[in-house]
Design a protein around this motif. Structure first.
Motif, PDB file in Angstrom:
ATOM      1  N   TYR A  78     -27.194   6.229-112.850  1.00 33.86           N
ATOM      2  CA  TYR A  78     -26.154   6.991-112.175  1.00 33.86           C
ATOM      3  C   TYR A  78     -25.910   6.465-110.769  1.00 33.86           C
ATOM      4  O   TYR A  78     -24.765   6.274-110.350  1.00 33.86           O
ATOM      5  N   SER A  79     -26.993   6.202-110.042  1.00 33.78           N
ATOM      6  CA  SER A  79     -26.849   5.785-108.641  1.00 33.78           C
ATOM      7  C   SER A  79     -26.110   4.447-108.537  1.00 33.78           C
ATOM      8  O   SER A  79     -25.264   4.264-107.657  1.00 33.78           O
ATOM      9  N   ARG A  80     -26.431   3.517-109.453  1.00 35.90           N
ATOM     10  CA  ARG A  80     -25.727   2.229-109.465  1.00 35.90           C
ATOM     11  C   ARG A  80     -24.257   2.415-109.812  1.00 35.90           C
ATOM     12  O   ARG A  80     -23.386   1.763-109.243  1.00 35.90           O
ATOM     13  N   PHE A  81     -23.999   3.302-110.765  1.00 37.06           N
ATOM     14  CA  PHE A  81     -22.626   3.581-111.189  1.00 37.06           C
ATOM     15  C   PHE A  81     -21.788   4.097-110.016  1.00 37.06           C
ATOM     16  O   PHE A  81     -20.696   3.590-109.747  1.00 37.06           O
ATOM     17  N   ILE A  82     -22.311   5.070-109.285  1.00 37.37           N
ATOM     18  CA  ILE A  82     -21.590   5.640-108.142  1.00 37.37           C
ATOM     19  C   ILE A  82     -21.429   4.597-107.036  1.00 37.37           C
ATOM     20  O   ILE A  82     -20.366   4.481-106.413  1.00 37.37           O
TER      21      ILE A  82
END
Length: 117
Positions: A78-82
Protein backbone atom coordinates in the motif's frame (compact mmCIF):
# COMPACT_ATOMS: atom_id res chain seq x y z
CA UNK A 1 -42.69 43.07 48.89
CA UNK A 2 -45.01 41.29 46.59
CA UNK A 3 -44.44 37.71 45.57
CA UNK A 4 -43.15 37.19 42.01
CA UNK A 5 -44.39 34.15 40.15
CA UNK A 6 -41.84 32.89 37.64
CA UNK A 7 -44.53 31.39 35.50
CA UNK A 8 -43.94 30.67 31.85
CA UNK A 9 -40.27 31.72 31.52
CA UNK A 10 -38.82 28.85 33.55
CA UNK A 11 -41.39 26.45 32.12
CA UNK A 12 -40.47 27.43 28.56
CA UNK A 13 -36.76 26.94 29.31
CA UNK A 14 -37.40 23.46 30.75
CA UNK A 15 -39.69 22.51 27.87
CA UNK A 16 -36.95 23.44 25.40
CA UNK A 17 -34.50 21.22 27.27
CA UNK A 18 -37.05 18.36 27.36
CA UNK A 19 -37.41 18.42 23.57
CA UNK A 20 -33.79 17.32 23.29
CA UNK A 21 -34.35 14.36 25.60
CA UNK A 22 -37.49 12.86 24.06
CA UNK A 23 -35.76 9.64 23.09
CA UNK A 24 -33.96 9.18 26.42
CA UNK A 25 -35.20 6.50 28.85
CA UNK A 26 -36.47 6.81 32.39
CA UNK A 27 -35.43 9.76 34.53
CA UNK A 28 -33.12 10.92 31.76
CA UNK A 29 -36.17 12.12 29.86
CA UNK A 30 -38.21 13.41 32.82
CA UNK A 31 -36.05 15.14 35.42
CA UNK A 32 -34.68 18.52 34.40
CA UNK A 33 -31.32 18.27 36.14
CA UNK A 34 -30.69 14.77 34.81
CA UNK A 35 -31.75 15.84 31.33
CA UNK A 36 -29.19 18.68 31.37
CA UNK A 37 -26.42 16.27 32.44
CA UNK A 38 -27.37 13.76 29.76
CA UNK A 39 -27.57 16.47 27.11
CA UNK A 40 -24.00 17.57 27.88
CA UNK A 41 -22.84 13.96 27.78
CA UNK A 42 -24.62 13.28 24.48
CA UNK A 43 -23.18 16.36 22.81
CA UNK A 44 -19.65 15.51 24.00
CA UNK A 45 -20.03 11.96 22.67
CA UNK A 46 -21.36 13.10 19.30
CA UNK A 47 -18.50 15.59 18.88
CA UNK A 48 -15.90 12.98 19.79
CA UNK A 49 -17.42 10.30 17.58
CA UNK A 50 -17.66 12.54 14.52
CA UNK A 51 -13.88 12.82 14.59
CA UNK A 52 -13.48 9.12 15.37
CA UNK A 53 -15.73 8.23 12.42
CA UNK A 54 -13.42 10.07 10.02
CA UNK A 55 -10.48 8.16 11.46
CA UNK A 56 -12.24 4.79 11.25
CA UNK A 57 -13.32 5.27 7.64
CA UNK A 58 -9.81 6.23 6.59
CA UNK A 59 -8.48 3.05 8.25
CA UNK A 60 -11.12 0.98 6.45
CA UNK A 61 -10.24 2.48 3.06
CA UNK A 62 -6.53 1.88 3.60
CA UNK A 63 -7.19 -1.74 4.61
CA UNK A 64 -9.30 -2.39 1.53
CA UNK A 65 -6.78 -0.84 -0.86
CA UNK A 66 -3.90 -2.72 0.77
CA UNK A 67 -5.71 -6.06 0.54
CA UNK A 68 -6.42 -5.67 -3.19
CA UNK A 69 -2.93 -4.35 -3.99
CA UNK A 70 -1.26 -7.26 -2.19
CA UNK A 71 -3.39 -9.74 -4.16
CA UNK A 72 -2.00 -8.31 -7.38
CA UNK A 73 1.70 -8.54 -6.58
CA UNK A 74 3.39 -10.02 -3.53
CA UNK A 75 6.19 -7.46 -3.44
CA UNK A 76 3.82 -4.50 -3.89
CA UNK A 77 2.43 -2.78 -0.81
CA UNK A 78 0.00 0.00 0.00
CA UNK A 79 2.71 2.47 0.98
CA UNK A 80 4.56 1.99 -2.33
CA UNK A 81 1.30 2.33 -4.23
CA UNK A 82 0.45 5.67 -2.57
CA UNK A 83 4.03 6.89 -2.99
CA UNK A 84 3.93 6.11 -6.72
CA UNK A 85 0.53 7.83 -7.02
CA UNK A 86 2.00 11.00 -5.57
CA UNK A 87 5.09 10.77 -7.78
CA UNK A 88 2.91 10.50 -10.88
CA UNK A 89 0.66 13.30 -9.53
CA UNK A 90 -2.52 11.23 -9.78
CA UNK A 91 -5.00 12.92 -7.48
CA UNK A 92 -7.21 10.06 -6.34
CA UNK A 93 -8.18 10.03 -2.70
CA UNK A 94 -8.36 6.90 -0.58
CA UNK A 95 -12.16 6.82 -0.57
CA UNK A 96 -12.31 6.66 -4.38
CA UNK A 97 -9.49 4.12 -4.53
CA UNK A 98 -11.32 1.90 -2.02
CA UNK A 99 -14.51 2.13 -4.11
CA UNK A 100 -12.54 1.11 -7.21
CA UNK A 101 -10.91 -1.73 -5.25
CA UNK A 102 -14.30 -3.15 -4.28
CA UNK A 103 -16.30 -2.57 -7.44
CA UNK A 104 -13.68 -3.01 -10.16
CA UNK A 105 -10.41 -4.65 -9.15
CA UNK A 106 -9.12 -4.81 -12.71
CA UNK A 107 -9.29 -1.03 -12.92
CA UNK A 108 -7.15 -0.73 -9.76
CA UNK A 109 -4.70 -3.25 -11.20
CA UNK A 110 -4.47 -1.15 -14.35
CA UNK A 111 -3.80 1.99 -12.30
CA UNK A 112 -1.10 0.25 -10.28
CA UNK A 113 0.55 -1.14 -13.43
CA UNK A 114 0.53 2.31 -15.04
CA UNK A 115 2.18 4.05 -12.10
CA UNK A 116 4.89 1.38 -11.78
CA UNK A 117 6.14 2.10 -15.32
Amino acid sequence: MTRIKRGYIARRRRAKIRLFALSFRGAHSRLTRTIIQQKIRALVSSHRDRNRQKRDFRRLWITRINAVIRENGVSYSYSRFIHNLYKRQLLLNRKILAQIAILNRNCLYMISNEIIK
